[in-house]
Design a protein around this motif. Sequence first.
Motif, mmCIF file in Angstrom:
data_model
loop_
_atom_site.group_PDB
_atom_site.id
_atom_site.type_symbol
_atom_site.label_atom_id
_atom_site.label_comp_id
_atom_site.label_asym_id
_atom_site.label_seq_id
_atom_site.Cartn_x
_atom_site.Cartn_y
_atom_site.Cartn_z
ATOM 1 N N UNK A 418 0.839 -1.219 0.000
ATOM 2 C CA UNK A 418 0.000 0.000 0.000
ATOM 3 C C UNK A 418 0.864 1.255 0.000
ATOM 4 N N UNK A 419 2.123 1.109 0.446
ATOM 5 C CA UNK A 419 3.034 2.259 0.438
ATOM 6 C C UNK A 419 3.463 2.559 -1.000
ATOM 7 N N UNK A 420 3.249 3.790 -1.427
ATOM 8 C CA UNK A 420 3.567 4.199 -2.792
ATOM 9 C C UNK A 420 5.044 3.929 -3.122
ATOM 10 N N UNK A 421 5.930 4.217 -2.190
ATOM 11 C CA UNK A 421 7.377 4.103 -2.447
ATOM 12 C C UNK A 421 7.784 2.633 -2.583
ATOM 13 N N UNK A 422 7.223 1.803 -1.688
ATOM 14 C CA UNK A 422 7.532 0.362 -1.752
ATOM 15 C C UNK A 422 6.985 -0.214 -3.055
ATOM 16 N N UNK A 423 5.769 0.208 -3.394
ATOM 17 C CA UNK A 423 5.131 -0.320 -4.615
ATOM 18 C C UNK A 423 5.952 0.047 -5.846
ATOM 19 N N UNK A 424 6.474 1.255 -5.828
ATOM 20 C CA UNK A 424 7.290 1.703 -6.957
ATOM 21 C C UNK A 424 8.554 0.846 -7.085
ATOM 22 N N UNK A 425 9.141 0.544 -5.900
ATOM 23 C CA UNK A 425 10.320 -0.321 -5.919
ATOM 24 C C UNK A 425 9.962 -1.705 -6.453
ATOM 25 N N UNK A 426 8.810 -2.220 -6.033
ATOM 26 C CA UNK A 426 8.385 -3.553 -6.483
ATOM 27 C C UNK A 426 8.118 -3.564 -7.984
ATOM 28 N N UNK A 427 7.559 -2.470 -8.498
ATOM 29 C CA UNK A 427 7.314 -2.361 -9.946
ATOM 30 C C UNK A 427 8.638 -2.374 -10.706
ATOM 31 N N UNK A 437 -0.592 -3.183 -9.359
ATOM 32 C CA UNK A 437 -0.420 -1.874 -8.720
ATOM 33 C C UNK A 437 -1.738 -1.102 -8.767
ATOM 34 N N UNK A 438 -2.401 -1.131 -9.931
ATOM 35 C CA UNK A 438 -3.672 -0.412 -10.084
ATOM 36 C C UNK A 438 -4.725 -0.967 -9.118
ATOM 37 N N UNK A 439 -4.730 -2.289 -8.962
ATOM 38 C CA UNK A 439 -5.719 -2.909 -8.057
ATOM 39 C C UNK A 439 -5.502 -2.428 -6.620
ATOM 40 N N UNK A 440 -4.242 -2.282 -6.230
ATOM 41 C CA UNK A 440 -3.956 -1.818 -4.854
ATOM 42 C C UNK A 440 -4.431 -0.368 -4.684
ATOM 43 N N UNK A 441 -4.163 0.447 -5.684
ATOM 44 C CA UNK A 441 -4.588 1.862 -5.596
ATOM 45 C C UNK A 441 -6.118 1.937 -5.515
#
Length: 454
Positions: A418-427, A437-441
């Motif tokens: 859910x953390x934007x920064x972590x998600x970006x790293x995972x992407x 990512x879209x589903x989480x947002x």
Amino acid sequence: MENKFFHHALKVRDDQCIGCTHCMTVCPTEAIRVRNGKAVIIDDRCVDCGMCLRSCPVKAIHIEHDDFSRIFDFKQRIALVPSVLIGQFPEEISVTQIYSVLMELGFTAVYEVEHGVEILQHAMRRFMAQQGQSKPVISSFCPAVVRLIQVRFPALTENIMLLKPPLDIAAHHIKKLYTDQGIEGHEIGIFYITPCAAKIAAIKSPVGEERSPISGVINMDFIFNKIFRSIKQGGKNEACLLPEINPLTKEGVMWSLTHGEASQAQGRCLAIDEIHNVMDFLEKIENDEITDIDFLELRACDESCAGGVLAAANRFLTVERMKKRAKNQPSIHDQTAENHPQAISNYEQYLLQNISIEEVNPRSMLKLDEDMSEAMRKMNQRNKLMNVLPKVDCGACGAPGCQALAEDIVQGKAGIEQCFFIRNRQLTAGQLDMAGSTAIIQKIWGNKKLKNTD
Ligand code: SF4
Ligand code: SF4
């Protein structure tokens, strides 16, 4: 004796909430999350201070009260009004007019809450003089503060004054008055006109007592509008049948305002209002940065009850009017019961016997699990997460800050992605694809914001 649940009168209207996060940002106990684009209040953390309601730009948060028609379930219908209600009205509207309209609306008697102050004052002195009492003694008057201490400053619960506030004392007085006249309990309906949500919560799930003697709660802004409209339309406004009780004292009129209690307590006494000021002060007390205080009056609202979230009038004007009214009232020290057969002082012994509340237990929101070893494990896990999270408290995860998200994660209520920064790293690392990512947002912010539609 301790209630297992916290009743909350504040509710979010999902159909009106636009997910703007204003409420989440101002909540002093981090009790709000955004899920599916809507604010969600976490019951265990909310202390009913009303800050979220004040901040909402679209009035999506409201305070649920009892249906007014419920008063007619009772033969005796008593309006229990705080003196701050009288302070809502312009000076040209008299106390008698206000009482009269309340009777026209269907009440059979009107009684001011702060008559209970006469009894409380004696009990406070005794309580403060008790051997071994933790200092500072913290007033139990403001239910939002009592809940705040329970969830945020659990070590200070032992400082709370274990005495009923004037509201409960007054309600017990009324019940006794009527039952002594042979009226049965089920015929007596006591309805409190509340300036805030916290008092509703305290009546529906009292702290330190099993049940409140109050039958229902009506919001002050609702009643104010009814009374004001009736007076403006020229409704009956002459003297009405009033209970035979002493006039309210100066001290009673002022009790619910800032310094009302502290000015009457003994020793070094301080009065703090507004919830953030209260939290700052309690932190200092907890850390022993401030010592040698005997009594603390703490109120969640700015200007105390005059600033209650359900008050209809400007709080500074209310304070001015109440001060003027107090000037014309007798002092508590001059009161006699002789000409008032139903005076509260005639019931002193009975009320003093029933004035104590049970020990107030901590309900720490910082406790991550009921099981101590599991709580320790989760705390370690939370601390590790804090090393990974960016600590920018941006709110994009739907929680008010990184620590709140970390606590949600260890309690299984949120995921780290859910953390934007972590998600970006995972992407970037290919651990998550764009659809994921879209589903989480969407889970946090709903569909509308992604589609850029209203
Ligand atoms: S009432 Fe106060 S504690 Fe409860 S959610 Fe609103 S701001 Fe937070
Ligand atoms: S302040 Fe809270 S309840 Fe009001 S619209 Fe914004 S998110 Fe929704």
